[in-house]
Structure formats: C-alpha cells, structure tokens
Write an enzyme that holds these catalytic residues in place. Structure first.
Site, mmCIF file in Angstrom:
data_model
loop_
_atom_site.group_PDB
_atom_site.id
_atom_site.type_symbol
_atom_site.label_atom_id
_atom_site.label_comp_id
_atom_site.label_asym_id
_atom_site.label_seq_id
_atom_site.Cartn_x
_atom_site.Cartn_y
_atom_site.Cartn_z
ATOM 1 N N HIS A 324 0.860 -1.196 0.000
ATOM 2 C CA HIS A 324 0.000 0.000 0.000
ATOM 3 C C HIS A 324 0.892 1.240 0.000
ATOM 4 C CE1 HIS A 324 -3.170 2.827 1.120
ATOM 5 N NE2 HIS A 324 -4.004 1.893 0.712
ATOM 6 N N ASP A 382 -8.024 -5.318 0.054
ATOM 7 C CA ASP A 382 -8.506 -6.184 -1.034
ATOM 8 C C ASP A 382 -8.152 -7.643 -0.849
ATOM 9 O OD1 ASP A 382 -7.660 -3.380 -2.934
ATOM 10 O OD2 ASP A 382 -9.700 -4.147 -2.690
HETATM 11 C C1 SDX Z 1 -6.291 0.014 -2.866
HETATM 12 O O1 SDX Z 1 -4.485 4.564 -2.106
HETATM 13 C C2 SDX Z 1 -5.405 3.940 -1.435
HETATM 14 O O2 SDX Z 1 -5.781 4.323 -0.345
HETATM 15 C C3 SDX Z 1 -5.999 2.732 -2.140
HETATM 16 C C4 SDX Z 1 -7.015 1.901 -1.363
HETATM 17 C C5 SDX Z 1 -8.286 2.673 -1.083
HETATM 18 O O3 SDX Z 1 -8.994 2.302 -0.134
HETATM 19 O O4 SDX Z 1 -8.598 3.603 -1.886
HETATM 20 O O5 SDX Z 1 -6.447 1.472 -0.136
HETATM 21 C C6 SDX Z 1 -7.443 0.661 -2.166
HETATM 22 O O6 SDX Z 1 -6.035 0.334 -3.995
HETATM 23 C C7 SDX Z 1 -5.422 -0.958 -2.113
HETATM 24 C C8 SDX Z 1 -4.214 -1.459 -2.960
HETATM 25 C C9 SDX Z 1 -4.723 -2.562 -3.879
HETATM 26 N N1 SDX Z 1 -3.628 -2.932 -4.865
HETATM 27 C C10 SDX Z 1 -3.024 -4.106 -4.770
HETATM 28 O O7 SDX Z 1 -3.190 -4.931 -3.857
HETATM 29 C C11 SDX Z 1 -2.081 -4.374 -5.936
HETATM 30 C C12 SDX Z 1 -0.752 -4.921 -5.403
HETATM 31 N N2 SDX Z 1 -0.027 -3.840 -4.699
HETATM 32 C C13 SDX Z 1 0.882 -3.035 -5.432
HETATM 33 O O8 SDX Z 1 0.711 -2.920 -6.792
HETATM 34 C C14 SDX Z 1 1.385 -1.811 -4.679
HETATM 35 O O9 SDX Z 1 1.688 -2.216 -3.409
HETATM 36 C C15 SDX Z 1 0.500 -0.579 -4.630
HETATM 37 C C16 SDX Z 1 0.089 -0.151 -5.987
HETATM 38 C C17 SDX Z 1 -0.701 -0.848 -3.792
HETATM 39 C C18 SDX Z 1 1.319 0.522 -3.985
HETATM 40 O O10 SDX Z 1 2.356 0.797 -4.834
HETATM 41 P P1 SDX Z 1 3.433 1.957 -4.500
HETATM 42 O O11 SDX Z 1 3.086 2.667 -3.262
HETATM 43 O O12 SDX Z 1 3.634 2.772 -5.733
HETATM 44 O O13 SDX Z 1 4.698 1.152 -4.134
HETATM 45 P P2 SDX Z 1 5.759 0.635 -5.167
HETATM 46 O O14 SDX Z 1 5.056 0.077 -6.362
HETATM 47 O O15 SDX Z 1 6.772 1.708 -5.372
HETATM 48 O O16 SDX Z 1 6.381 -0.588 -4.356
HETATM 49 C C19 SDX Z 1 7.435 -0.365 -3.438
HETATM 50 C C20 SDX Z 1 8.284 -1.618 -3.547
HETATM 51 C C21 SDX Z 1 8.670 -1.954 -4.997
HETATM 52 O O17 SDX Z 1 9.907 -2.640 -4.967
HETATM 53 P P3 SDX Z 1 11.245 -1.756 -5.308
HETATM 54 O O18 SDX Z 1 11.041 -1.120 -6.674
HETATM 55 O O19 SDX Z 1 11.363 -0.721 -4.196
HETATM 56 O O20 SDX Z 1 12.362 -2.776 -5.285
HETATM 57 O O21 SDX Z 1 7.533 -2.763 -3.081
HETATM 58 C C22 SDX Z 1 7.336 -3.663 -4.147
HETATM 59 C C23 SDX Z 1 7.605 -2.935 -5.437
HETATM 60 O O22 SDX Z 1 8.098 -3.829 -6.442
HETATM 61 N N3 SDX Z 1 5.952 -4.097 -4.075
HETATM 62 C C24 SDX Z 1 5.535 -5.344 -4.249
HETATM 63 C C25 SDX Z 1 4.149 -5.293 -4.058
HETATM 64 N N4 SDX Z 1 3.770 -4.044 -3.799
HETATM 65 C C26 SDX Z 1 4.895 -3.308 -3.821
HETATM 66 N N5 SDX Z 1 6.193 -6.492 -4.539
HETATM 67 C C27 SDX Z 1 5.424 -7.595 -4.639
HETATM 68 N N6 SDX Z 1 4.094 -7.656 -4.460
HETATM 69 C C28 SDX Z 1 3.415 -6.503 -4.174
HETATM 70 N N7 SDX Z 1 2.112 -6.544 -4.025
#
Ligand code: SDX
Length: 447
Positions: A324, A382
């Site tokens: 998140h 989720d």
């Molecule tokens: C919702 O914003 C809100 O409040 C949203 C929400 C709401 O109520 O409105 O809470 C609802 O959207 C919840 C999130 C649902 N999405 C998912 O579950 C999809 C999986 N999660 C990711 O795609 C990700 O965690 C996000 C999109 C939720 C957040 O992404 P960020 O904040 O842009 O973080 P990032 O992509 O920069 O990740 C940071 C690091 C990265 O690694 P590095 O590049 O630093 O090496 O963490 C890793 C990412 O690769 N990472 C993950 C991961 N999520 C982040 N690695 C594996 N699996 C994951 N799920």
C-alpha cells in the site's frame, strides 16, 4: 423537512501557519526563500510551495505524488505507520463494529454522527432515490450480456447527467445534496441491474421497507418467482464491508473525482471518472485480481513459487492484495475483513474454504519473508474481500463494482469538500519536459 443541504456554516479556514518554516537556498546564486510550514490537526505538516514557481522559476517533481498534499481535508485520516484509519476522527474498527453504512454516509458527508431524527430523515432521502428512471433500465440493453459490470457502471453513471438536470448546478448546495443523495442511493440499483443483466434475469426494483444493505442483496439475488428471504448475517457482513470501503483520503479514484470536479464538471461525470480509475488492478480492481491470483496458485504447495515470483524484479507478477502507498503496517480494514471472513464462512456452514486456507498460508509466508518485511508489504483491504464476496455468491467480476458502491460516499463527500474549499482551483499539474527542443517542420520529400 428534508435533510439540510451539504454546505458548511462557514467556509473552510486556511490551514494553521506553523511557527517553523523551511529555507530553500539556490547554492549557485546564494538566493534563499523561506517556505512556510502549515500544520493540520494530526499527521505530517506540509511545506507551502504555492509561490515556489513564481519565486524560483522551478517546479517540484513528484511522480505518483508520494510526497505531495493536493488539498486540505477534514474527512479521513490515515496513519500508515500505525495502521490507523479514522473517518471524521472515529476509528474504522469502532465504526465497523458499532455503526451502519448509512450512519457512516451521514458522518462522512456532514462531519458528525447523526441523531436518531437526522438519521431517519437521511435514510428517507436515500430510500426515496433508490429507483432508476425507467429509461435508464433500457440503457443497460445497449450492452452485451457478457460486458464487464464495471464497464456498464461507468457508462450508466456517466449517463445520469442526461436524466437529472435538476441537480447539476455545482454552485447550489441543494443541487449538490440531491446529486450526492442520488449517487449513494442509485449505485446499488445500478450494480444489481448490471449483475442481473449479465445473468439474463429481469431487473428487481428496490423495496422501501428494506434497510440499505438488505435492499442491495434483495435487488441482486431475489427471484420474481418466489419469496426472497434476507440472510441477516450476509446483510450485516455487506453493511460492514461497505463501511470499510467508504473513504480513504486522496487515493487514485478520489483524486480523479476531485480533479474532474475542479473543472466544474457535473457530479455524475465526476463520479463516473472515479469509477473508471477505481477499476485498475493496482487500485480497486485488486480485489478481483486477488481471487484470480489465488485460483492461479491453486494449492498451498505452489505458494512458495508465487512468493518467489513476486520478489523477482524481472517478473511483473505482484502479490495482489499486498502492499500500500500509505500503510507500512497491517491495513486495519484487512484485519476486520479477515475476521468477517471467518464469521461469514462459519455462519454459512463453510467449514474449510480452500481459498481462505490458501490466503492464510500465503499471508503467513509473506509476512515472515525478509523481502515483504523490509519493504513493509502487508495485506491490504482487497486481500480478503474477494473470499467473502465469493462465499456470498457474488461473481468475481462484481467485486470492484461493490467497492464502487461503497466508495461513492467518499467520492461525494470529498467532491463537496473540494467545491466548498476557497483555496481550491482547477487542478493542473506541470511537468519536467525532456522532449525535443524547438525545431522547424521538415517537408516529407526532405525527411
Ligand atoms: C487500494 O491509495 C489507497 O488508499 C488505495 C485503497 C483505497 O482504499 O482507496 O487502499 C485501495 O487500492 C489498495 C491497494 C490494492 N492494490 C493491490 O493490492 C495491488 C498490489 N499492490 C501493489 O501494486 C502496490 O503495493 C501498490 C500499488 C498498492 C502501492 O504501490 P506503491 O506505493 O507505488 O509502491 P511501489 O510500487 O513503489 O512498491 C514499493 C516496492 C517496490 O519494490 P522496489 O522497486 O522498491 O524494489 O515494493 C514492491 C515494489 O516492487 N511491491 C511489491 C508489491 N507491492 C509493492 N512487490 C510484490 N508484491 C506486491 N504486491
């Protein structure tokens, strides 16, 4: 006497100026600028950079807005480190346990929990807006039966402005109240129609004698050939799930609604833009993606393989339902969702649900894995919702639709707050341009 229109007694005050400030210095020229610090009631202060470009000729650069506050808001507060979520100051755990979705709608819109009289009036307003204009029911027939229900929802909600001209003047608090009430009231009807249309079932009209979540289940699952008995456990679970999804600060879809609204677009067009943004798998579409992921993993002995893929930089696979932007601790909504999952499955007599077992195993392994610990990746709202929805008989394609049914109240509350905020103006970010510099046109015979 109808509910009061949505308008503040006095306009939103400017944020409090802190006694502290930041100094920005151009090391080349030695020129310095003082940047004021603004303080909220709780949470990080903000550096006021509204005059930065005029003073320095520079923009800030923050793709994804990881460090940028787009507005001041009194509606929802998240402490990502603590895993805390407050709606108008009330902890989500208490609201999920002791309140109802209709009370939470009133709270998010008006800022206070309603008295019994205020609640009754609000419920009446919502109840009497649940029906759709009959022409809208014909509108569904323009879609293929196998259309994704989110595509139908975006289309139908966007088209509401073609029907409700009496609530599109965004400068009139009464218009804003009617439009907000219509959106909250009609989303379940639109969602249920999208579901029934995909099943070839006749639409089921809302009933004014049922509570909000009971009515939603009735419109979704009733059968015109026999009496439909509301399951109170499922109705309570649905109501709690709607509370958990109601609002969440300036997430992608809420920011989309705000920026659409900042141009003066009508409320229905703004909400349609929020639905479109919510649909993405990185946002509200994640609940549908979690189920697909669990079904792809299939069995507990394949969990390690997928966790390994999630950690592999060269593999685009991510653990859906994990991570998140704000929470660097367990999403408090996921905790309540997991508890509700057990309650619903138990009450439905589902002893061991393979998907839940798989999800629990996946969660355990991930939370003990160095990669997830170091990156502070926890289950989000989720991760468990899809398991409950599936147990309730809701098809995967409807999961994000249900998220939208809940989030619409957050969107309308934030949209109203934006319109009433005197400091708000049309949203128009700048950029760092790295493209071609000025060059003259080249005729095709000289290319
Ligand atoms: C919702 O914003 C809100 O409040 C949203 C929400 C709401 O109520 O409105 O809470 C609802 O959207 C919840 C999130 C649902 N999405 C998912 O579950 C999809 C999986 N999660 C990711 O795609 C990700 O965690 C996000 C999109 C939720 C957040 O992404 P960020 O904040 O842009 O973080 P990032 O992509 O920069 O990740 C940071 C690091 C990265 O690694 P590095 O590049 O630093 O090496 O963490 C890793 C990412 O690769 N990472 C993950 C991961 N999520 C982040 N690695 C594996 N699996 C994951 N799920």
């Amino acid at each position: 006497m109808p509910c009061p229109p949505i308008t503040r007694e006095e306009s939103m005050p400017d944020p409090k100026l802190s006694s502290k400030s930041f100094t920005l210095t151009n090391n080349e020229t030695g020129q310095s600028w003082e940047l004021p610090l603004l303080e909220g009631s709780v949470g990080p202060s903000v550096i006021d950079i509204r005059k930065l470009y005029a003073d320095t000729g520079c923009f800030t650069y923050d793709p994804g807005y990881t460090s940028t506050g787009s507005c001041q808001s009194e509606i929802t507060y998240i402490d990502g480190e603590k895993g805390e979520l407050l709606y108008r100051g009330y902890p989500i755990e208490q609201l999920a346990e002791d309140s109802t979705f209709m009370e939470v709608c009133y709270l998010l819109i008006y800022g206070e929990l309603p008295t019994q009289d205020e609640k009754d009036k609000f419920l009446d307003r919502i109840t009497y807006h649940t029906m759709l204009h009959e022409q809208i029911n014909y509108f569904f027939r323009g879609f293929r039966r196998d259309s994704h229900p989110m595509a139908i929802m975006v289309g139908v909600v966007g088209a509401l402005s073609a029907f409700y001209h009496d609530s599109t003047d965004i400068t009139d608090p009464k218009h804003r109240f009617i439009a907000s009430t219509r959106m909250i009231a009609k989303m379940p009807s639109i969602a249920a129609n999208a579901y029934r249309y995909s099943r070839g079932l006749p639409f089921s009209y809302p009933r004014n004698d049922l509570k909000f979540s009971e009515n939603f289940l009735y419109m979704m699952f009733s059968n015109p050939c026999e009496e439909y008995v509301i399951n109170p456990i499922l109705a309570k679970a649905m109501d709690r799930i709607l509370i958990l999804h109601a609002d969440h600060e300036q997430n992608a879809s809420t920011s989309t609604v705000r920026i659409a609204g900042s141009s003066g677009a009508n409320p229905f067009a703004c909400i349609a833009s929020g639905i479109a943004s919510l649909w993405g798998p990185a946002h509200g579409g994640a609940n549908e993606a979690v189920l697909s992921m669990l079904e792809e993993i299939g069995s507990a002995d394949r969990v390690d393989e997928f966790v390994k893929r999630a950690k592999d930089k060269n593999d685009p696979f991510r653990l859906m339902g994990f991570g998140h932007r704000v929470y660097k601790n367990y999403d408090p909504r996921a905790k309540v969702m997991r508890q509700t999952c057990h309650e619903v499955l138990n009450d439905l007599g589902i002893k061991d649900d393979p998907l839940l077992d798989l999800a629990m195993k996946l969660e355990k392994i991930a939370l003990e894995d160095e990669y997830f610990i170091e990156k502070k990746l926890y289950p989000n709202v989720d991760f468990y919702s899809g398991i409950i929805f599936k147990a309730m008989g809701i098809p995967t394609s409807m999961f994000t639709v249900l998220f939208a049914v809940a989030r619409v109240v957050g969107w309308v509350a934030q949209w109203n707050e934006m319109i009433e905020d005197p400091s708000q103006k049309i949203g128009r970010p700048r950029q760092l341009y790295t493209g071609a510099k000025h060059r003259d046109f080249v005729p095709i015979d000289k290319r």
